[in-house]
Design an enzyme around this catalytic site. Structure first.
Site, PDB file in Angstrom:
ATOM      1  N   GLU A 141      20.968  -0.989  -0.982  1.00  0.00           N
ATOM      2  CA  GLU A 141      20.874  -2.039   0.044  1.00  0.00           C
ATOM      3  C   GLU A 141      22.242  -2.683   0.324  1.00  0.00           C
ATOM      4  O   GLU A 141      23.040  -2.885  -0.610  1.00  0.00           O
ATOM      5  CB  GLU A 141      19.938  -3.151  -0.445  1.00  0.00           C
ATOM      6  CG  GLU A 141      18.517  -2.731  -0.682  1.00  0.00           C
ATOM      7  CD  GLU A 141      17.708  -3.878  -1.289  1.00  0.00           C
ATOM      8  OE1 GLU A 141      16.543  -3.650  -1.596  1.00  0.00           O
ATOM      9  OE2 GLU A 141      18.260  -4.991  -1.436  1.00  0.00           O
ATOM     10  N   LEU A 162      17.096  10.086   2.552  1.00  0.00           N
ATOM     11  CA  LEU A 162      17.401   9.279   1.365  1.00  0.00           C
ATOM     12  C   LEU A 162      18.703   8.535   1.629  1.00  0.00           C
ATOM     13  O   LEU A 162      19.702   9.153   2.009  1.00  0.00           O
ATOM     14  CB  LEU A 162      17.561  10.174   0.118  1.00  0.00           C
ATOM     15  CG  LEU A 162      18.100   9.449  -1.132  1.00  0.00           C
ATOM     16  CD1 LEU A 162      17.069   8.423  -1.640  1.00  0.00           C
ATOM     17  CD2 LEU A 162      18.422  10.444  -2.235  1.00  0.00           C
ATOM     18  N   THR A 178      11.019 -12.332   7.619  1.00  0.00           N
ATOM     19  CA  THR A 178      11.451 -12.991   6.375  1.00  0.00           C
ATOM     20  C   THR A 178      12.100 -14.320   6.735  1.00  0.00           C
ATOM     21  O   THR A 178      12.939 -14.375   7.638  1.00  0.00           O
ATOM     22  CB  THR A 178      12.456 -12.064   5.663  1.00  0.00           C
ATOM     23  OG1 THR A 178      11.796 -10.815   5.505  1.00  0.00           O
ATOM     24  CG2 THR A 178      12.882 -12.629   4.334  1.00  0.00           C
ATOM     25  N   LYS A 230      16.958  -7.678   8.106  1.00  0.00           N
ATOM     26  CA  LYS A 230      17.513  -8.482   7.002  1.00  0.00           C
ATOM     27  C   LYS A 230      18.342  -7.548   6.143  1.00  0.00           C
ATOM     28  O   LYS A 230      18.110  -6.309   6.168  1.00  0.00           O
ATOM     29  CB  LYS A 230      16.374  -9.118   6.189  1.00  0.00           C
ATOM     30  CG  LYS A 230      15.343  -8.134   5.682  1.00  0.00           C
ATOM     31  CD  LYS A 230      14.170  -8.834   5.036  1.00  0.00           C
ATOM     32  CE  LYS A 230      13.101  -7.838   4.615  1.00  0.00           C
ATOM     33  NZ  LYS A 230      11.939  -8.482   3.997  1.00  0.00           N
ATOM     34  N   TYR A 256       0.825  -1.216   0.000  1.00  0.00           N
ATOM     35  CA  TYR A 256       0.000   0.000   0.000  1.00  0.00           C
ATOM     36  C   TYR A 256       0.852   1.256   0.000  1.00  0.00           C
ATOM     37  O   TYR A 256       0.407   2.331   0.393  1.00  0.00           O
ATOM     38  CB  TYR A 256      -0.964  -0.013   1.189  1.00  0.00           C
ATOM     39  CG  TYR A 256      -0.289  -0.259   2.526  1.00  0.00           C
ATOM     40  CD1 TYR A 256      -0.172  -1.558   3.031  1.00  0.00           C
ATOM     41  CD2 TYR A 256       0.248   0.780   3.275  1.00  0.00           C
ATOM     42  CE1 TYR A 256       0.457  -1.796   4.237  1.00  0.00           C
ATOM     43  CE2 TYR A 256       0.876   0.549   4.486  1.00  0.00           C
ATOM     44  CZ  TYR A 256       0.977  -0.743   4.967  1.00  0.00           C
ATOM     45  OH  TYR A 256       1.601  -0.986   6.162  1.00  0.00           O
TER      46      TYR A 256
HETATM   47  N1  LIG Z   1       9.516   0.769   3.064  1.00  0.00           N
HETATM   48  C1  LIG Z   1      10.196   1.849   3.328  1.00  0.00           C
HETATM   49  O1  LIG Z   1       9.922   2.569   4.290  1.00  0.00           O
HETATM   50  C2  LIG Z   1      11.327   2.150   2.435  1.00  0.00           C
HETATM   51  N2  LIG Z   1      11.610   1.375   1.379  1.00  0.00           N
HETATM   52  N3  LIG Z   1      12.683   1.894   0.778  1.00  0.00           N
HETATM   53  C3  LIG Z   1      13.238   1.242  -0.408  1.00  0.00           C
HETATM   54  C4  LIG Z   1      13.336  -0.262  -0.144  1.00  0.00           C
HETATM   55  C5  LIG Z   1      13.917  -1.014  -1.307  1.00  0.00           C
HETATM   56  C6  LIG Z   1      14.010  -2.484  -0.972  1.00  0.00           C
HETATM   57  N4  LIG Z   1      14.789  -2.718   0.233  1.00  0.00           N
HETATM   58  C7  LIG Z   1      14.319  -1.970   1.387  1.00  0.00           C
HETATM   59  C8  LIG Z   1      14.229  -0.489   1.080  1.00  0.00           C
HETATM   60  C9  LIG Z   1      13.101   2.992   1.433  1.00  0.00           C
HETATM   61  C10 LIG Z   1      12.251   3.189   2.505  1.00  0.00           C
HETATM   62  C11 LIG Z   1      12.397   4.287   3.497  1.00  0.00           C
HETATM   63  C12 LIG Z   1      13.315   5.367   3.067  1.00  0.00           C
HETATM   64  C13 LIG Z   1      14.350   5.001   2.035  1.00  0.00           C
HETATM   65  C14 LIG Z   1      15.470   5.817   1.844  1.00  0.00           C
HETATM   66  N5  LIG Z   1      16.362   5.529   0.899  1.00  0.00           N
HETATM   67  C15 LIG Z   1      16.178   4.439   0.113  1.00  0.00           C
HETATM   68  N6  LIG Z   1      17.113   4.213  -0.818  1.00  0.00           N
HETATM   69  C16 LIG Z   1      17.281   3.279  -1.758  1.00  0.00           C
HETATM   70  C17 LIG Z   1      18.305   3.490  -2.732  1.00  0.00           C
HETATM   71  C18 LIG Z   1      18.534   2.572  -3.723  1.00  0.00           C
HETATM   72  C19 LIG Z   1      17.773   1.334  -3.808  1.00  0.00           C
HETATM   73  C20 LIG Z   1      16.765   1.128  -2.757  1.00  0.00           C
HETATM   74  C21 LIG Z   1      16.528   2.078  -1.778  1.00  0.00           C
HETATM   75  N7  LIG Z   1      15.121   3.602   0.244  1.00  0.00           N
HETATM   76  C22 LIG Z   1      14.208   3.868   1.201  1.00  0.00           C
END
Ligand SMILES: NC(=O)c1nn(CC2CCNCC2)c2c1CCc1cnc(N=C3C=CCC=C3)nc1-2
Length: 323
Positions: free
Chosen positions: A115, A110, A214, A156, A41
């Protein structure tokens, strides 16, 4: 900056006197860029504040979907958890939120390095120095979460992100558990009791199983008695340290059920040549009884982390070159 998304704009009133108006930030204040991740969502997008040119990750949550899928509790838990965890460099920070008629917006740090899992896959395995550094930053972040009464529950490598300095930024607190005040005084392992924050409490508790993480990193107690405790995060931490050095998680089978069977049977082995000191640490973390797992203070003083400067120093030093 926390709380409402506000900025002030200098203006003049009808008599020409200078006034500063509080202006709520909204979607129009950002240039949205690439998609960083998608949830059931929510979508996370890179975004630039058009006024300050600062980059953020903005998590956009679809209101209608949240209500239809009865996820309101999860969203509130995520926001409450993020608002508790604002003073640590290893945790993605929530700056503020705003909404429009369709969506909620969480304006977050950011992590431009992506990952940890992605970096590990490129390297195949980390050497001991890199494992020590990243293990220490992850452990320091877990220590802070636990001190604020939060169990992460889904630790994870995919949720361990890296910032532009290649330092750890843990993200995605949608499945965290906020412990009530009472249990925060109790020790690490026996706080699996009442919790104010289990997203499946209340309406959803008629389901036998509460949240399960997971497969490869889920703790045995979550599989057997359905409850996570702080020590469950230390089980996942042990799995991550193993994976950084071995290039694969300790418990992995053909399907989730077989992986769960390996976990509850403590069925894992160390590859030949696995460093002895790391082996000793992991054997004290991958323990079926959560009460018998090494508490964080003892992990920090374990020989494997010899030479690590805990506290602010850990976050000020340069990340080791990945080799
Ligand atoms: N679900 C979240 O809150 C979230 N999800 N992402 C990306 C996901 C991608 C798969 N693995 C877990 C994270 C984020 C956030 C918070 C805030 C946040 C801040 N920076 C990034 N940066 C990324 C940069 C490159 C590839 C993936 C993420 N990503 C996130």
């Amino acid at each position: 900056e926390k709380g409402a998304a506000v900025s002030t704009r200098q203006d003049t009133d009808s008599t020409g006197r200078p006034v500063s108006r509080v202006v709520k930030k909204g979607v129009k204040d950002f240039n949205f860029g690439r998609t960083l991740g998608e949830g059931s969502y929510s979508t996370v997008l890179a975004a630039t504040d058009r006024q300050t040119l600062r980059e953020y990750a903005i998590k956009v949550l679809d209101k209608r979907h949240i209500i239809k899928e009865k996820k309101v509790k999860y969203v509130n838990i995520e926001k409450d958890t993020l608002n508790r965890l604002t003073e640590h460099p290893g945790i993605v920070r929530l700056y503020y939120t705003f909404q429009d008629e369709r969506s909620l917006y969480f304006v977050l740090d950011l992590a431009s390095g992506g990952e940890l899992l992605g970096v590990l896959k490129k390297m195949t395995t980390f050497d001991e120095e890199c494992t020590r550094f990243y293990g220490a930053q992850i452990l320091d972040s877990i220590d802070y979460m636990h001190s604020r009464g939060v169990i992460y529950r889904d630790l994870k490598p995919e949720n361990v992100l890296l910032d532009d300095q290649m330092h750890v930024k843990i993200t995605d607190f949608g499945t965290a558990k906020i412990l009530d005040i009472r249990s925060r005084q109790r020790s690490d392992h026996d706080d699996s009791g009442a919790s104010a924050g289990d997203p499946l409490d209340g309406a959803e508790t008629d389901r036998a199983v509460s949240f399960v993480g997971t497969a490869e990193y889920v703790s045995p107690e979550l599989l057997t008695d359905k409850n996570a405790c702080k020590a469950s995060d230390l089980w996942a931490f042990g799995c991550i340290v193993y994976q950084l050095l071995a290039g694969r998680p300790p418990f992995k089978a053909g399907n989730e059920y077989q992986t769960f069977q390996k976990i509850v049977a403590l069925d894992y082995n160390f590859p030949a040549g696995f460093p002895e000191v790391a082996r000793d640490l992991i054997q004290r973390l991958l323990v079926l009884d959560p009460a018998a797992r090494l508490p964080i203070a003892h992990i920090k003083s374990h020989k494997f982390f010899e030479g690590i400067q805990w506290g602010e120093g850990l976050w000020k030093q340069k990340a080791p070159r990945l080799k």
